[in-house]
Design an enzyme around this catalytic site. Structure first.
Site, PDB file in Angstrom:
ATOM      1  N   HIS A 100       5.436 -17.704   7.950  1.00  0.00           N
ATOM      2  CA  HIS A 100       4.953 -18.181   9.254  1.00  0.00           C
ATOM      3  C   HIS A 100       3.555 -18.746   8.998  1.00  0.00           C
ATOM      4  O   HIS A 100       2.794 -18.193   8.210  1.00  0.00           O
ATOM      5  CB  HIS A 100       4.898 -17.015  10.249  1.00  0.00           C
ATOM      6  CG  HIS A 100       4.473 -17.390  11.643  1.00  0.00           C
ATOM      7  ND1 HIS A 100       4.859 -18.551  12.268  1.00  0.00           N
ATOM      8  CD2 HIS A 100       3.693 -16.712  12.527  1.00  0.00           C
ATOM      9  CE1 HIS A 100       4.335 -18.590  13.477  1.00  0.00           C
ATOM     10  NE2 HIS A 100       3.618 -17.495  13.661  1.00  0.00           N
ATOM     11  N   SER A 128      35.786 -18.911  32.409  1.00  0.00           N
ATOM     12  CA  SER A 128      36.648 -19.330  33.529  1.00  0.00           C
ATOM     13  C   SER A 128      35.986 -20.447  34.331  1.00  0.00           C
ATOM     14  O   SER A 128      34.765 -20.642  34.281  1.00  0.00           O
ATOM     15  CB  SER A 128      36.845 -18.119  34.456  1.00  0.00           C
ATOM     16  OG  SER A 128      35.578 -17.781  35.036  1.00  0.00           O
ATOM     17  N   GLU A 170      27.858  -8.462  27.092  1.00  0.00           N
ATOM     18  CA  GLU A 170      28.564  -9.749  27.219  1.00  0.00           C
ATOM     19  C   GLU A 170      27.609 -10.920  26.991  1.00  0.00           C
ATOM     20  O   GLU A 170      28.002 -11.986  26.523  1.00  0.00           O
ATOM     21  CB  GLU A 170      29.241  -9.881  28.584  1.00  0.00           C
ATOM     22  CG  GLU A 170      30.234 -11.041  28.594  1.00  0.00           C
ATOM     23  CD  GLU A 170      31.142 -11.070  29.816  1.00  0.00           C
ATOM     24  OE1 GLU A 170      30.980 -10.205  30.714  1.00  0.00           O
ATOM     25  OE2 GLU A 170      32.010 -11.955  29.867  1.00  0.00           O
ATOM     26  N   ARG A 221       0.852  -1.193   0.000  1.00  0.00           N
ATOM     27  CA  ARG A 221       0.000   0.000   0.000  1.00  0.00           C
ATOM     28  C   ARG A 221       0.882   1.236   0.000  1.00  0.00           C
ATOM     29  O   ARG A 221       2.080   1.147   0.342  1.00  0.00           O
ATOM     30  CB  ARG A 221      -0.892  -0.012   1.234  1.00  0.00           C
ATOM     31  CG  ARG A 221      -0.104   0.070   2.537  1.00  0.00           C
ATOM     32  CD  ARG A 221      -0.996  -0.072   3.754  1.00  0.00           C
ATOM     33  NE  ARG A 221      -0.204  -0.110   4.978  1.00  0.00           N
ATOM     34  CZ  ARG A 221      -0.709  -0.289   6.179  1.00  0.00           C
ATOM     35  NH1 ARG A 221      -2.014  -0.439   6.334  1.00  0.00           N
ATOM     36  NH2 ARG A 221       0.076  -0.328   7.264  1.00  0.00           N
TER      37      ARG A 221
HETATM   38  N1  LIG Z   1      10.006 -10.303  11.873  1.00  0.00           N
HETATM   39  C1  LIG Z   1      10.684 -11.429  11.734  1.00  0.00           C
HETATM   40  O1  LIG Z   1      11.860 -11.507  12.029  1.00  0.00           O
HETATM   41  C2  LIG Z   1      10.002 -12.644  11.186  1.00  0.00           C
HETATM   42  C3  LIG Z   1       8.706 -12.557  10.674  1.00  0.00           C
HETATM   43  N2  LIG Z   1       8.187 -13.631  10.071  1.00  0.00           N
HETATM   44  C4  LIG Z   1       6.854 -13.546   9.439  1.00  0.00           C
HETATM   45  O2  LIG Z   1       6.962 -12.678   8.306  1.00  0.00           O
HETATM   46  C5  LIG Z   1       5.716 -12.006   8.108  1.00  0.00           C
HETATM   47  C6  LIG Z   1       5.969 -10.512   8.047  1.00  0.00           C
HETATM   48  O3  LIG Z   1       6.454 -10.133   9.292  1.00  0.00           O
HETATM   49  P1  LIG Z   1       7.340  -8.788   9.431  1.00  0.00           P
HETATM   50  O4  LIG Z   1       8.253  -8.645   8.259  1.00  0.00           O
HETATM   51  O5  LIG Z   1       7.929  -8.820  10.804  1.00  0.00           O
HETATM   52  O6  LIG Z   1       6.230  -7.635   9.331  1.00  0.00           O
HETATM   53  P2  LIG Z   1       6.489  -6.067   9.449  1.00  0.00           P
HETATM   54  O7  LIG Z   1       5.482  -5.548  10.411  1.00  0.00           O
HETATM   55  O8  LIG Z   1       7.931  -5.783   9.648  1.00  0.00           O
HETATM   56  O9  LIG Z   1       6.105  -5.553   7.956  1.00  0.00           O
HETATM   57  C7  LIG Z   1       4.797  -5.598   7.532  1.00  0.00           C
HETATM   58  C8  LIG Z   1       4.733  -5.061   6.114  1.00  0.00           C
HETATM   59  O10 LIG Z   1       3.383  -5.202   5.672  1.00  0.00           O
HETATM   60  C9  LIG Z   1       2.910  -3.939   5.221  1.00  0.00           C
HETATM   61  N3  LIG Z   1       1.486  -3.838   5.489  1.00  0.00           N
HETATM   62  C10 LIG Z   1       0.883  -3.811   6.705  1.00  0.00           C
HETATM   63  N4  LIG Z   1      -0.444  -3.732   6.539  1.00  0.00           N
HETATM   64  C11 LIG Z   1      -0.672  -3.703   5.197  1.00  0.00           C
HETATM   65  C12 LIG Z   1      -1.826  -3.614   4.383  1.00  0.00           C
HETATM   66  N5  LIG Z   1      -3.028  -3.520   4.940  1.00  0.00           N
HETATM   67  N6  LIG Z   1      -1.686  -3.599   3.038  1.00  0.00           N
HETATM   68  C13 LIG Z   1      -0.457  -3.687   2.483  1.00  0.00           C
HETATM   69  N7  LIG Z   1       0.689  -3.773   3.181  1.00  0.00           N
HETATM   70  C14 LIG Z   1       0.562  -3.771   4.526  1.00  0.00           C
HETATM   71  C15 LIG Z   1       3.690  -2.913   5.986  1.00  0.00           C
HETATM   72  O11 LIG Z   1       3.681  -1.726   5.216  1.00  0.00           O
HETATM   73  P3  LIG Z   1       3.432  -0.265   5.899  1.00  0.00           P
HETATM   74  O12 LIG Z   1       4.770   0.349   6.007  1.00  0.00           O
HETATM   75  O13 LIG Z   1       2.544   0.435   4.898  1.00  0.00           O
HETATM   76  O14 LIG Z   1       2.770  -0.478   7.229  1.00  0.00           O
HETATM   77  C16 LIG Z   1       5.065  -3.583   6.018  1.00  0.00           C
HETATM   78  O15 LIG Z   1       5.727  -3.329   4.799  1.00  0.00           O
HETATM   79  C17 LIG Z   1       4.799 -12.450   9.243  1.00  0.00           C
HETATM   80  O16 LIG Z   1       4.010 -13.532   8.809  1.00  0.00           O
HETATM   81  C18 LIG Z   1       5.799 -12.914  10.304  1.00  0.00           C
HETATM   82  O17 LIG Z   1       5.259 -13.852  11.207  1.00  0.00           O
HETATM   83  C19 LIG Z   1       8.875 -14.803   9.939  1.00  0.00           C
HETATM   84  C20 LIG Z   1      10.151 -14.914  10.462  1.00  0.00           C
HETATM   85  C21 LIG Z   1      10.768 -13.870  11.157  1.00  0.00           C
END
Ligand SMILES: NC(=O)C1=CN([C@@H]2O[C@H](COP(=O)(O)OP(=O)(O)OC[C@H]3O[C@@H](n4cnc5c(N)ncnc54)[C@H](OP(=O)(O)O)[C@@H]3O)[C@@H](O)[C@H]2O)C=CC1
Ligand SMILES: CC(=O)[C@](C)(O)C(=O)O
Length: 327
Positions: A106, A250, A229, A47
């Site tokens: 996930h 240690s 640490e 978006r």
């Molecule tokens: N975080 C992690 O380290 C890990 C996450 N996962 C999985 O990966 C997936 C993503 O997690 P994560 O990367 O942490 O998520 P984030 O919250 O970091 O990122 C979410 C993204 O989705 C976008 N977004 C949110 N709402 C909407 C919407 N309504 N329409 C379009 N885009 C939208 C956000 O854009 P905007 O900037 O516009 O809000 C952002 O780019 C999840 O399923 C999570 O469980 C898996 C392994 C590790």
């Protein structure tokens, strides 16, 4: 359990395929950059907002979620778990035609029924066992982080090959990939983040830091001991296991580990961990989180605000800014 590596995966199965990464946050950015570096054709479904701007700054073509899902062969949903359902129903399902692949990192939304895909699409998971930033860092360094793959639906007969190819493109097969079920990944990931990682280790570090400063020790000393640490000790365990850590520390530290450790973290904590896992596997946790999220996440927001910046972070920021790193 067999650990799969680069040789078990063939990027060729993705030749001519377009992957739409939906979302460009922690995982979206890391995974899209790695996949593009591995030669895959990646577009970002997002978006308008800061993520869209970031994706364009990184040189990706950005489309609306619907247009990206329409264009792609593989739709890799990297939205916040609590947003999967609403965005899928409104913006992805209407263009999810037979033969496409729905992919996740996930299993939450599939396992807890937030997304109910049609039977004529492949449903896979490629889950890096790492925060996005670290995953990208290790990929760029020439290595990778481990990961999990799972296949939920496979009408194409090629679902596992596609999942393994994506894992390879993200560097996960350099470290090692396990094949599991959606339920296994979902339950163990929720358990780990709540009981060992973000909930667990972090609390220990905070309590240790607070105990020292409340006893009058300088915050810098408490930070070096309990935060800085701690990372180095975990690095040792990462590199060579608990044996290596014990071989390096240690005798005094090792004796203290055996003498005090079981008193500080009483083994009975495992009973609470088992109850936590039961709540996760029963769906109780998921129902609570989805209810919270659908109400606008008031508790999450209040906790975040109340948490503010922990004293350890304040002193840590200052210390890190003074690091005299070799150029
Ligand atoms: N975080 C992690 O380290 C890990 C996450 N996962 C999985 O990966 C997936 C993503 O997690 P994560 O990367 O942490 O998520 P984030 O919250 O970091 O990122 C979410 C993204 O989705 C976008 N977004 C949110 N709402 C909407 C919407 N309504 N329409 C379009 N885009 C939208 C956000 O854009 P905007 O900037 O516009 O809000 C952002 O780019 C999840 O399923 C999570 O469980 C898996 C392994 C590790
Ligand atoms: C980094 C990771 O895999 C977590 C903690 O499970 C998550 O952020 O979802």
């Amino acid at each position: 359990m067999e650990i799969l590596h680069d040789g078990d995966a063939d990027l060729g199965v993705l030749n001519g395929k377009t992957i739409a990464v939906i979302g460009y946050g922690a995982q979206g950015r890391a995974q899209a950059l790695c996949m593009r570096d591995s030669g895959l054709s990646v577009v970002i479904g997002i978006r308008p907002g800061k993520s869209k701007d970031a994706a364009e700054e990184d040189g990706f073509e950005t489309l609306s979620v619907t247009d990206a899902a329409k264009r792609a062969d593989i739709i890799h949903i990297l939205l916040p778990d609590e947003m999967h359902g609403p965005v899928y129903d409104k913006e992805i399902a209407p263009v999810l035609t037979a033969g496409k692949t729905l992919s996740f990192s996930h299993g939450f939304s599939i396992v807890f029924g937030e997304i109910k895909p049609p039977k004529d699409v492949d449903v896979i998971m490629v889950a890096p066992k790492s925060p996005g930033t670290e995953e990208r860092k290790r990929f760029v360094e020439g290595f990778g982080v481990p990961g999990l793959i799972a296949v939920r639906q496979n009408p194409s007969g090629k679902a596992k090959e596609v999942a393994l190819a994506i894992a390879k493109a993200e560097g996960l097969t350099r470290a090692g990939v396990l094949e599991c079920s959606f339920e296994q990944e979902t339950y163990e990931d929720l358990f780990g983040e709540q009981n060992v990682l973000c909930g667990g280790m972090v609390d220990l570090m905070k309590y240790g830091f607070e105990t020292l400063i409340e006893a009058g020790y300088p915050p810098e000393m408490a930070y070096f001991e309990c935060i800085h640490e701690a990372k180095l000790i975990v690095d040792l365990i990462y590199e060579g296991g608990i044996q290596k850590m014990n071989a390096v520390i240690s005798n005094t530290a090792e004796w203290g580990e055996y003498d005090n450790g079981p008193w500080i973290i009483d083994p009975s904590v495992k009973e609470r961990m088992k109850e936590s896992l039961r709540r996760i596997e029963s769906g109780e946790f998921a129902a609570k989180w989805i209810k919270e999220a659908r109400n606008g996440a008031p508790t999450l927001k209040a906790k975040r605000a109340a948490l503010g910046e922990h004293p350890a972070e304040i002193v840590g920021k200052r210390i890190r800014s003074l690091f005299q790193k070799k150029n």
